[in-house]
Every structure is written in C-alpha cells, then in structure tokens.
Design an enzyme around this catalytic site. Structure first.
Site, PDB file in Angstrom:
ATOM      1  N   GLN A   1     -19.555  24.867   6.689  1.00 38.25           N
ATOM      2  CA  GLN A   1     -18.080  24.860   6.272  1.00 38.25           C
ATOM      3  C   GLN A   1     -18.113  25.481   4.867  1.00 38.25           C
ATOM      4  O   GLN A   1     -19.007  25.069   4.237  1.00 38.25           O
ATOM      5  CB  GLN A   1     -17.772  23.207   6.549  1.00 38.25           C
ATOM      6  CG  GLN A   1     -16.936  22.810   5.262  1.00 38.25           C
ATOM      7  CD  GLN A   1     -15.740  22.035   5.286  1.00 38.25           C
ATOM      8  OE1 GLN A   1     -15.546  21.760   6.546  1.00 38.25           O
ATOM      9  NE2 GLN A   1     -15.152  21.662   4.358  1.00 38.25           N
ATOM     10  N   THR A   2     -16.920  26.278   4.678  1.00 39.85           N
ATOM     11  CA  THR A   2     -16.703  26.704   3.502  1.00 39.85           C
ATOM     12  C   THR A   2     -15.060  26.753   2.768  1.00 39.85           C
ATOM     13  O   THR A   2     -14.529  26.751   3.783  1.00 39.85           O
ATOM     14  CB  THR A   2     -17.464  27.969   3.142  1.00 39.85           C
ATOM     15  OG1 THR A   2     -17.323  28.465   1.960  1.00 39.85           O
ATOM     16  CG2 THR A   2     -16.930  28.885   4.019  1.00 39.85           C
ATOM     17  N   ARG A   3     -15.026  26.634   1.758  1.00 36.77           N
ATOM     18  CA  ARG A   3     -13.692  27.213   1.150  1.00 36.77           C
ATOM     19  C   ARG A   3     -13.838  28.201   0.213  1.00 36.77           C
ATOM     20  O   ARG A   3     -12.940  28.177  -0.665  1.00 36.77           O
ATOM     21  CB  ARG A   3     -13.268  25.650   0.216  1.00 36.77           C
ATOM     22  CG  ARG A   3     -12.824  24.808   1.420  1.00 36.77           C
ATOM     23  CD  ARG A   3     -12.415  23.284   0.492  1.00 36.77           C
ATOM     24  NE  ARG A   3     -13.417  22.547  -0.073  1.00 36.77           N
ATOM     25  CZ  ARG A   3     -13.594  22.228  -1.283  1.00 36.77           C
ATOM     26  NH1 ARG A   3     -12.463  22.331  -2.063  1.00 36.77           N
ATOM     27  NH2 ARG A   3     -14.621  21.604  -1.688  1.00 36.77           N
ATOM     28  N   ASN A   4     -14.878  28.993   0.042  1.00 36.81           N
ATOM     29  CA  ASN A   4     -15.025  29.898  -0.974  1.00 36.81           C
ATOM     30  C   ASN A   4     -15.564  31.103  -0.316  1.00 36.81           C
ATOM     31  O   ASN A   4     -16.094  31.072   0.745  1.00 36.81           O
ATOM     32  CB  ASN A   4     -16.307  29.332  -1.965  1.00 36.81           C
ATOM     33  CG  ASN A   4     -15.793  28.486  -2.665  1.00 36.81           C
ATOM     34  OD1 ASN A   4     -14.796  28.922  -3.555  1.00 36.81           O
ATOM     35  ND2 ASN A   4     -16.210  27.314  -2.888  1.00 36.81           N
TER      36      ASN A   4
ATOM     37  N   GLY B   1     -24.513  20.617   1.863  1.00 35.42           N
ATOM     38  CA  GLY B   1     -25.131  21.266   0.483  1.00 35.42           C
ATOM     39  C   GLY B   1     -25.054  20.055  -0.750  1.00 35.42           C
ATOM     40  O   GLY B   1     -24.736  19.090  -0.483  1.00 35.42           O
ATOM     41  N   ARG B   2     -25.238  20.630  -1.921  1.00 35.37           N
ATOM     42  CA  ARG B   2     -24.850  19.831  -3.068  1.00 35.37           C
ATOM     43  C   ARG B   2     -23.481  19.497  -3.245  1.00 35.37           C
ATOM     44  O   ARG B   2     -22.599  20.303  -3.282  1.00 35.37           O
ATOM     45  CB  ARG B   2     -25.511  20.735  -4.381  1.00 35.37           C
ATOM     46  CG  ARG B   2     -25.552  19.647  -5.375  1.00 35.37           C
ATOM     47  CD  ARG B   2     -26.299  20.481  -6.645  1.00 35.37           C
ATOM     48  NE  ARG B   2     -26.117  19.678  -8.042  1.00 35.37           N
ATOM     49  CZ  ARG B   2     -25.144  19.460  -8.783  1.00 35.37           C
ATOM     50  NH1 ARG B   2     -23.953  19.915  -8.349  1.00 35.37           N
ATOM     51  NH2 ARG B   2     -25.145  18.949  -9.718  1.00 35.37           N
ATOM     52  N   ASP B   3     -23.263  17.948  -3.497  1.00 36.56           N
ATOM     53  CA  ASP B   3     -21.920  17.518  -3.558  1.00 36.56           C
ATOM     54  C   ASP B   3     -20.750  18.028  -2.592  1.00 36.56           C
ATOM     55  O   ASP B   3     -19.951  18.556  -2.830  1.00 36.56           O
ATOM     56  CB  ASP B   3     -21.584  18.158  -5.004  1.00 36.56           C
ATOM     57  CG  ASP B   3     -20.086  17.039  -5.547  1.00 36.56           C
ATOM     58  OD1 ASP B   3     -20.100  15.892  -5.336  1.00 36.56           O
ATOM     59  OD2 ASP B   3     -19.480  17.659  -6.510  1.00 36.56           O
ATOM     60  N   HIS B   4     -21.250  17.809  -1.413  1.00 35.77           N
ATOM     61  CA  HIS B   4     -20.397  18.595  -0.380  1.00 35.77           C
ATOM     62  C   HIS B   4     -19.086  17.630  -0.056  1.00 35.77           C
ATOM     63  O   HIS B   4     -19.189  16.381  -0.374  1.00 35.77           O
ATOM     64  CB  HIS B   4     -21.124  18.246   0.998  1.00 35.77           C
ATOM     65  CG  HIS B   4     -20.374  18.850   2.252  1.00 35.77           C
ATOM     66  ND1 HIS B   4     -20.886  19.872   2.925  1.00 35.77           N
ATOM     67  CD2 HIS B   4     -19.520  18.354   2.813  1.00 35.77           C
ATOM     68  CE1 HIS B   4     -19.924  20.189   3.633  1.00 35.77           C
ATOM     69  NE2 HIS B   4     -19.084  19.280   3.857  1.00 35.77           N
TER      70      HIS B   4
END
Ligand SMILES: [Zn+2]
Length: 388
Positions: A187-190, A281-284
């Site tokens: 999942q991504t917002r970037n 990931g880190r700080d998801h």
C-alpha cells in the site's frame, strides 16, 4: 488459489438495476430520507458493499464498536482494528430505510437503519491511543458528530471512476487469471523512490506476484497528487519489473493515521482482495511521533489468526561501507555511513527547491512525475479536512 476472504466468505451486496431504480423513485417521492456523506465516508460505504470490509455487512453498531476498541476484534472474536462508522448530524427518527448519497449521487441503501451516540473521547483513546488534537485522526473525529448510523448496506454504484480501480471480486479474478498462489500487497500514498522499490522487490523474491495498491482520495497539501502516483508507478513497473509479476490497482480510502491498528486494517483489506502477504514498513500508517517506528509491525504478533502474513521491513538505504542498497536488518554500519532515500528530497527538487532527485528516484519515474501537470496537492486544494 487466492486467499480466503476475512471471515470465510466475500460479502458482496450490490443492488440489482431494478432495486436501484426503485430506490431512486422512493427518494424522489420523499419516501426515503437521504443522507449525503463526505468522500471519506462514501468510500467506506462503498467498501461495505463490494466486500473490501468483509465480513462487515454495514457500519458497526455500538456493541461492535465497543468490542473493536476494547479488544481489536469483532464481538465474535474475528480480528478487526479500525471501526467502520457512519457519522450523522442527528439521531434518526425511526426510519427503517435510508438512502446514502455522495455529491448528490445515490450511492447505497441502508436497511434496518438505527442511530446511537458514542463518546468521542472513548473512540479517540481506543483507536488512536491519544486525545491530542494535534493528531489528524483525532482532529477529524472531533470535527464530526458523535452520533452514528448502523444497519445493512447494499451499494448502487461506486462513487468514483478511477481507471485502475479494482474492487475485491475484480482483483480476485485478476489474481486467479495470473495463476499466482502467493501475492504480496504493497500500500502506498507516495510516488515510489528506490527504497520503496527495494522493499517491493525483496517481497517479490518470496512470492509469485505483487499487488501494488496506491491509495487515492483526500490528501494533505504538498502530498503527491493521485495522477502523479499512478504515472510514477506505471513508469517503474514498465522499466524495472519483470513482465507479469505486478498488478497495479488503486483503492479509494481516507487514511486514519492510526498507526499499528491501521496497519492490521490495511492487511485485512488486502486479504479481502485475495492477497496472502502484506508488506509493512517502518511507521506504517503513522503520523508525527505518535507511534513507535516499529509498533505497526509488532502488533501482528497479537493476530496469529489474521489469515494474511505480514512481511515486515526496515528502511532501505544506500550504505557507503557495504557499497550497496541494503537495510538495517542486514547492515551493521552506523547512520553516518547511510544515505537514505527521501520523498522529501524528491518533493524539494520537483518544486524548484534544489538538490538532486536522481539519487532517490529512477530517471523514468522522475520523467513521469515531470509529465503530470500538477504533481502535488496544491495548498488551496488541500482537501483532507482537519489535516494541516
Ligand atoms: Zn552497511
């Protein structure tokens, strides 16, 4: 074989054409009250109908909400961490059936509708672990009513028409057609930088295929715009992934920034899309320093029965001593030897603030971002209420 849906069966409730037409008529004749909801709620309502939130059949009732907050599970014990709610301005007079609309367009029917109130403080503490209004989720919560509708949702239509939108049935069919048995979702917002690519490819070396799943919808001013994220991923996949290993599909969703709880929720959504693995990931799903950087990975230990496997990664960076792109799980060198990949550096470069994006992004991805007219959400268009 794609993964079983959460709770055992994909819950899909889409009104047939004649039922939808009847609802339109009833609304036009004033027989059924209409509730027009903002985008963030409209997405949730649609997902209740398409099965992305299986096995939920509608927004939570007060017992469901209390159980989710107290235990991270539904009353029957099934893992569920983020309450799906339908806030309304006032308690409903007894009205069994309510039409839900977004932007004047009919979206869904809610049967057996009933309202209840629930204290903001209890909800904020349970979901976000804080009452601090500096938390964007808390701020959004405090700006909305503390009255909620529950009932059973059947959807008329999707409230959006994204070219790459894939609902759970469509995604499952696409995964099955590829013959993938093990699928990892990202999942991504970037827009993807090289660190993201390494996370995805490390996962891909363990599974048959990747579902790259950008989240579209309300974002903060300065975030990558939806069109930029999609263009960047299309370029990355075309030039840097073996053919036939990636499915790119978008999902509409309003982030809660609930950190660990939201990481589990994101995994459940991807289980319902048919995935067997979920990359964490880190700080998801975190924001600021509200959650420890690896809390969103640690929480999965509480859910051995989740039915989708988390793939937990540290940050990838270039290490001068190792002479390669690596991550803190396998590289022993101190931060002074590390050259991190940075979305912030990319944004600075693209907005004329200097620096060099080539160290962070593939050139084709940079070109794709450059080809989008408005790669960032403009300050005046910052369309996520309550997030500055
Ligand atoms: Zn190293």
């Amino acid at each position: 074989m794609v993964a079983e849906a959460h709770g055992g069966r994909l819950r899909r409730a889409v009104l047939a054409a004649e039922e939808a037409a009847r609802l339109e008529r009833e609304v036009a004749e004033g027989l059924v009250p209409v509730l027009d909801v903002p985008a963030s709620v409209a997405y949730d309502v649609a997902h209740l109908g398409t099965g992305l939130y299986s096995p939920l059949t509608g927004p939570l009732d007060e017992a469901g909400l209390a159980a989710v907050l107290a235990t991270g599970r539904l009353p029957d014990g099934l893992p569920w961490t983020v309450p799906i709610l339908l806030p309304v301005a006032e308690r409903l007079a007894a009205s069994d059936r309510v039409a839900i609309a977004h932007g004047g367009r009919l979206l869904a029917r809610l049967d057996g509708a009933r309202s209840y109130t629930f204290p903001h403080a209890e909800l904020a503490r349970g979901l976000y672990g804080t009452l601090d209004p500096a938390h964007p989720g808390v701020r959004r919560l405090l700006a909305q009513p503390d009255t909620y509708l529950t009932g059973t949702v059947a959807v008329v239509a999707r409230p959006w028409s994204d070219p790459l939108d894939l609902d759970p049935s469509e995604t499952r069919a696409a995964l099955a057609a590829r013959g993938w048995r093990k699928v990892a979702a990202f999942q991504t917002r970037n827009a993807p930088h090289i660190g993201h690519e390494y996370v995805q490819k490390t996962a891909l070396s363990l599974v048959d295929g990747l579902l790259l799943n950008p989240v579209l919808g309300p974002k903060k001013a300065g975030d990558f715009a939806d069109a930029a994220i999609v263009a960047a991923y299309e370029a990355l996949i075309r030039h840097y992934y073996p053919p036939g290993t990636v499915l790119l599909g978008t999902v509409r969703y309003a982030m809660r920034y609930a950190g660990p709880r939201e990481a589990v929720h994101h995994a459940i959504m991807r289980k319902n899309l048919g995935c067997t693995h979920f990359i964490v990931g880190r700080d998801h799903a975190g924001v600021g320093d509200f959650y420890p950087p690896y809390a969103a990975q640690a929480i999965f230990a509480d859910y051995p029965d989740l039915g989708i496997e988390p793939l937990c990664f540290g940050e990838f960076y270039h290490c001068r001593r190792c002479g390669t792109i690596t991550n803190e799980r396998v590289c022993p060198h101190p931060p002074t030897d590390r050259e991190p990949f940075s979305g912030t550096a990319v944004r600075r470069f693209l907005t004329g603030g200097g620096g060099d994006a080539a160290a962070h992004l593939r050139p084709e991805v940079l070109a794709a971002l450059g080809s989008v007219a408005e790669p960032f959400v403009a300050p005046e268009a910052g369309n996520e209420p309550g997030t500055a």
